[in-house]
Design a protein around this motif. Structure first.
Motif, PDB file in Angstrom:
ATOM      1  N   HIS A 291       1.058  -0.986   0.169  1.00 29.80           N
ATOM      2  CA  HIS A 291      -0.162   0.246   0.235  1.00 29.80           C
ATOM      3  C   HIS A 291       0.776   1.339  -0.030  1.00 29.80           C
TER       4      HIS A 291
ATOM      5  N   GLU B  23       2.416   1.082  -4.084  1.00 34.07           N
ATOM      6  CA  GLU B  23       1.269   2.250  -4.329  1.00 34.07           C
ATOM      7  C   GLU B  23       0.839   3.659  -4.368  1.00 34.07           C
ATOM      8  N   ALA B  24       0.834   4.186  -2.811  1.00 32.81           N
ATOM      9  CA  ALA B  24       0.509   5.578  -2.805  1.00 32.81           C
ATOM     10  C   ALA B  24       1.405   6.156  -3.282  1.00 32.81           C
ATOM     11  N   GLU B  25       2.745   5.664  -3.052  1.00 34.12           N
ATOM     12  CA  GLU B  25       3.874   6.250  -3.558  1.00 34.12           C
ATOM     13  C   GLU B  25       4.301   6.599  -5.278  1.00 34.12           C
ATOM     14  N   ASP B  26       3.722   5.362  -5.483  1.00 38.62           N
ATOM     15  CA  ASP B  26       3.506   5.245  -7.341  1.00 38.62           C
ATOM     16  C   ASP B  26       2.853   6.021  -7.903  1.00 38.62           C
ATOM     17  N   SER B  27       1.661   6.396  -7.426  1.00 38.53           N
ATOM     18  CA  SER B  27       0.724   7.100  -7.514  1.00 38.53           C
ATOM     19  C   SER B  27       1.080   8.297  -7.729  1.00 38.53           C
ATOM     20  N   TRP B  28       1.810   9.205  -6.494  1.00 41.31           N
ATOM     21  CA  TRP B  28       2.290  10.399  -6.305  1.00 41.31           C
ATOM     22  C   TRP B  28       3.510  10.463  -7.321  1.00 41.31           C
TER      23      TRP B  28
ATOM     24  N   LYS C 100       3.271   9.078 -10.290  1.00 39.88           N
ATOM     25  CA  LYS C 100       2.342   9.280 -11.915  1.00 39.88           C
ATOM     26  C   LYS C 100       1.300  11.000 -12.054  1.00 39.88           C
ATOM     27  N   ASP C 101       1.336  11.343 -10.991  1.00 33.11           N
ATOM     28  CA  ASP C 101       0.395  12.806 -10.927  1.00 33.11           C
ATOM     29  C   ASP C 101       1.421  13.460 -10.661  1.00 33.11           C
TER      30      ASP C 101
ATOM     31  N   TYR D 247       2.636  14.299 -14.729  1.00 24.25           N
ATOM     32  CA  TYR D 247       1.224  14.430 -15.823  1.00 24.25           C
ATOM     33  C   TYR D 247       1.129  15.946 -15.131  1.00 24.25           C
TER      34      TYR D 247
END
Length: 66
Positions: A29, A32-37, A39-40, A43
């Motif tokens: 988890h 995944e949170a770091e990956d999402s950060w 990616k954002d 972007y």
């Protein structure tokens, strides 16, 4: 007596495996949170760069009002 000892050891093994699985899920988890950060962040950065490129292109190619 031997059966009880085996059951006790197996229960301990199961608890250890459950704890390891919970720890792995927590780590997943976090990853995944770091990956999402990231990616954002990429972007937002790419949108900012693209807007600068578009602005520079418009000013370069169309210096006079239409």
């Amino acid at each position: 007596m031997l059966q009880k000892l085996r059951e006790t050891r197996q229960e301990g093994d199961v608890k250890e495996l459950q704890t390891s699985l919970e720890d792995a899920n927590k780590g997943l988890h976090v990853m995944e949170a770091e990956d999402s950060w990231w990616k954002d962040t990429v972007y937002v950065g790419s949108e900012h760069i693209q807007s600068k490129i578009n602005y520079n292109y418009q000013n370069c190619c169309y210096p006079f009002p239409k």
